[in-house]
Design a protein around this motif. Structure first.
Motif, PDB file in Angstrom:
ATOM      1  N   ILE A  64       0.828  -1.310  -0.031  1.00 55.37           N
ATOM      2  CA  ILE A  64      -0.053  -0.001   0.017  1.00 55.37           C
ATOM      3  C   ILE A  64       0.820   0.988  -0.169  1.00 55.37           C
ATOM      4  O   ILE A  64       1.693   1.336   0.735  1.00 55.37           O
ATOM      5  N   PRO A  65       0.817   2.300  -0.936  1.00 60.11           N
ATOM      6  CA  PRO A  65       1.392   3.434  -0.890  1.00 60.11           C
ATOM      7  C   PRO A  65       1.358   4.179   0.332  1.00 60.11           C
ATOM      8  O   PRO A  65       0.276   4.130   0.973  1.00 60.11           O
ATOM      9  N   LYS A  66       2.459   4.622   0.966  1.00 62.85           N
ATOM     10  CA  LYS A  66       2.429   5.454   2.246  1.00 62.85           C
ATOM     11  C   LYS A  66       1.296   6.481   2.057  1.00 62.85           C
ATOM     12  O   LYS A  66       1.110   7.167   1.075  1.00 62.85           O
ATOM     13  N   GLN A  68      -2.010   6.055   2.099  1.00 68.86           N
ATOM     14  CA  GLN A  68      -3.024   5.983   1.114  1.00 68.86           C
ATOM     15  C   GLN A  68      -4.058   4.683   1.833  1.00 68.86           C
ATOM     16  O   GLN A  68      -5.059   4.568   1.272  1.00 68.86           O
TER      17      GLN A  68
ATOM     18  N   PRO B 326       6.049   2.273  -3.726  1.00 68.90           N
ATOM     19  CA  PRO B 326       5.203   3.125  -4.711  1.00 68.90           C
ATOM     20  C   PRO B 326       5.480   4.630  -4.033  1.00 68.90           C
ATOM     21  O   PRO B 326       5.713   5.614  -5.335  1.00 68.90           O
ATOM     22  N   TRP B 327       5.645   4.986  -2.766  1.00 63.79           N
ATOM     23  CA  TRP B 327       5.943   6.454  -2.388  1.00 63.79           C
ATOM     24  C   TRP B 327       7.136   7.025  -2.772  1.00 63.79           C
ATOM     25  O   TRP B 327       7.143   7.833  -3.416  1.00 63.79           O
TER      26      TRP B 327
END
Lengths: 193, 534
Positions: A64-66, A68, B326-327
């Motif tokens: 999970i993107p930070k 989000q 992703p970040w």
């Protein structure tokens, strides 16, 4: 539809069972799912988490993107706080209140709850007590799954069927205890909500 | 909708190998690769078709057995974690020269960020070193599909093929579509009976063959319907080269489509033509890859190219070490992402720890007492649950380097004058790579005391059957350890005093002593009890 859930706890608390139940249920609903797990060294009484992503469209990242995540589901209060970087501002933190104190510098639980109460959306559940009432202290993880039910867009029927499937080989009694625990957790969440 | 299986990346690899008609799966457990073999072992499909699937003593024996199965014309897969390939490297490098007969796929799971490892080495360098094709899936479905293709490739070109996984791909579960299963190969000897005889004269010929095949690997790399693809974005000046899993982190940041040229790489050698095209279209290229800056260094070249500008882990656009997410990728591409919340200071780290009642605890408690008169800094250890003896309150060990290094480092330290030196090693680690070191110690009568903390299982990776079960004392005696200096003790609190005494006596002996401290892993014991009661 997209739901990003961070499951948090200590190795041995049954995080992966929660993930497996939601995963099985999501597969039955033809949802896309990615469920990232921690295996290996940390499972020995260390911090353990799982990222669970459900969507009606294909999912790219396993993580999970930070910033989000929609929900942090904690089976342990300190562990639930550890993953705040992943929660979005309006996200929910739902956690069991029983501390798992296997380290010397475990903080004062009162302070932990204070920190959790600072969040705009939080829910504290005494999962240990509800699990004992359901018939087994070990079912605290299913209480927490129940408490998270309102946030997970997967039907109850499918979740319960998945609990059956996951625990089937442990016998009918274990299955029933876990379903009872799930329902108790759900009721607790609904009382608050 | 067709039925999908809900599998870990590792399990998808295992299922794919079974569907590809593999006849033997060989492995030594190691996070994050362990679940591949565990899946094959639990599979009814594998049982029904008689797939060979026992754990090997170590990664090298696993790779050699796999090569033997390939020699006999059948398909073989060998699986390990990244550092396991160091152990198997001799076989791996030479298997590129012998080539294969039946398809041979080497699956290596890297562990960037060292979740459960002592380094984060990048196995793509090994593939490059051996000059064989490397496949690097970006997701679990691709991993499934690639295993099928890897076997075909291996047989088409007569070389082993490396499949590189990383932790997040290995340990993430998703829906997997299967392909129809293929029959196993029949037993069939190599057409050239000398193919596997690497005498210099033959090895030179074989090596030239491998070099001659390099252009074919490049053709595969550049194939239109292959695993490397280039998508041009009209008007963009920036290009992205995204390898394996990193491609998903890129896509995650652009749900509506990436506004740059994108070269997706899942097959190595890197595709010359496509990279040239990316260069021609871009002023700036950002390289996204999990692990070391492997592709980035190649793109930069020597001296480093300035046009187009190459960005990535080397110029600080991305962190030099650790896994991507992703970040990080979004930030590197200049997206306006908010800084995430910080973890509150209250949430202190919770390191892994011994299970309550673990036998290793009693070993260290006794050893710490026995070592008091010699002082700290003399205990060399190894890789397994007992490595946690380095943590408080035990602070009992001074090294953990690679599988088996405890005994040999103790020997070296004793050679230097550190007498007594102590080694603490597990049963599975001993049979993995400790036995040869023990032989060295015996042959030179080294003043070392070796404690084999034997819990009858490969515990750290989840409880696999160890190679030396029931044979540890015989192994020690066979190597030449003196009977009088081989003891078996039970690490329990009630035996503490006598265990300390035995350790003290053996520490005082100026030769090789072995103390086997044997008590079943508490987790295995609990699981066994539960199964019995059911």
């Amino acid at each position: 539809m997209k739901t990003d859930i961070i499951l948090a706890g200590v190795g041995g608390q049954g995080i992966l069972s929660i993930a497996a139940v939601i995963g099985l249920a999501a597969v039955k609903e033809d949802l896309y799912i990615k469920q990232s797990e921690i295996h290996g060294m940390s499972q020995q009484g260390g911090e353990v988490y799982s990222h669970l992503r459900l969507s009606d469209r294909p999912i790219h990242s396993d993580m999970i993107p930070k910033g989000q995540g929609d929900l942090i589901l904690g089976v342990e209060p300190l562990e639930s706080l550890r993953y705040l970087p992943y929660l979005k501002k309006e996200g929910w933190l739902v956690t069991n209140t029983s501390p798992y104190e296997n380290i010397d510098n475990y903080p004062d639980p009162g302070q932990l709850f204070e920190e959790i109460r600072k969040l705009p959306h939080h829910l504290l559940v005494d999962a240990a007590a509800l699990a004992r009432e359901a018939g087994s202290a070990r079912a605290a993880n299913m209480v927490m799954l129940g408490a998270a039910e309102p946030f997970i867009q997967v039907s109850d029927d499918h979740l319960i069927a998945a609990i059956r499937e996951l625990f089937a080989r442990k016998g009918e009694k274990v299955v029933e205890t876990n379903i009872k625990a799930f329902k108790a957790g759900k009721a607790a969440a609904e009382r608050v909500g | 909708m067709e039925e999908k299986l809900f599998l870990l990346g590792d399990e998808a690899v295992a299922q794919a190998a079974l569907d590809a008609g593999v006849s033997g799966c060989y492995a030594y457990p190691g996070t994050p690769s362990t679940e591949i073999m565990e899946y094959v072992q639990a599979s009814r499909q594998a049982a029904g078709s008689g797939v060979v699937r026992e754990w090997s003593a170590n990664e090298k024996t696993a790779m050699e057995a796999a090569l033997g199965m390939s020699y006999a014309g059948r398909r073989a897969m060998v699986c390990m974690k990244h550092v396991g390939l160091n152990v198997a490297a001799d076989t791996f490098m030479n298997a590129a020269i012998t080539g294969v007969n039946g398809g041979l796929v080497v699956v290596v799971a890297d562990d960037p960020s060292m979740h459960s490892s002592q380094n984060e080495q990048d196995s793509r360098y090994y593939g490059h070193f051996a000059q064989i094709p490397v496949l690097e899936p970006s997701d679990q479905q691709e991993a499934y599909n690639m295993v099928r293709e890897a076997f075909d490739l291996s047989e088409r070109y007569g070389v082993p093929v490396l499949l590189r996984l990383v932790t997040r791909l290995s340990h993430s579960r998703t829906g997997i579509r299967r392909q129809p299963p293929r029959e196993q190969n029949p037993l069939r000897l190599p057409s050239d009976p000398k193919q596997f005889v690497l005498l210099p004269s033959i090895a030179r010929r074989r090596y030239r063959q491998l070099l001659a095949d390099r252009p074919k690997f490049m053709e595969e790399s550049e194939r239109e319907d292959g695993h490397n693809s280039y998508t041009r974005h009209e008007g963009a000046r920036r290009g992205i080269l995204a390898c394996g899993l990193a491609y998903n982190y890129l896509m995650e940041n652009f749900p509506g489509g990436v506004p740059y040229h994108v070269l997706k790489v899942s097959f190595y050698p890197l595709p010359d033509k496509l990279v040239r095209q990316l260069f021609a279209d871009s002023d700036e290229i950002i390289v996204l890859e999990e692990g070391y800056p492997f592709a980035e260094e190649m793109l930069l070249g020597v001296p480093p190219r300035t046009e187009p500008v190459i960005r990535g882990r080397l110029d600080g656009t991305l962190p030099r070490d650790g896994e991507l997410d992703p970040w990080l990728v979004g930030k590197a591409l200049g997206l306006d992402l908010e800084d995430p919340e910080e973890t509150p200071g209250l949430a202190v780290p919770r390191p892994p720890s011994f299970c309550p009642g673990c036998g290793h605890i009693d070993v260290y408690k006794a050893l710490n007492v026995a070592m008091e008169k010699y002082g700290a800094g003399r205990v060399f250890s190894d890789i397994g649950c007992y490595t946690m003896g380095a943590l408080p309150p035990y602070n009992a060990i001074n090294s953990c380097v690679d599988m088996g290094a405890s005994i040999t480092m103790a020997v070296g330290a004793a050679d230097a004058g550190l007498v007594p030196s102590v080694a603490v090693i597990g049963d599975s680690t001993l049979t993995h790579s400790g036995m040869t070191g023990l032989l060295d110690a015996v042959n030179k009568k080294s003043p070392v005391t070796i404690i084999i903390s034997d819990n009858d299982v490969t515990a750290m990776t989840g409880g696999q059957l160890p190679a030396g079960l029931g044979k540890i004392e015989q192994i020690c005696l066979g190597v030449g350890v003196e009977k009088e200096h081989l003891h078996t003790i039970v690490p329990l609190r009630k035996h503490h005093e006598e265990n300390v005494k035995i350790m003290e006596e053996e520490l005082a002996y100026e030769g090789v002593s072995v103390i086997v401290a044997r008590r079943e892993c508490v987790r295995v014991a609990a699981a066994r009890k539960k199964n019995k009661n059911r």
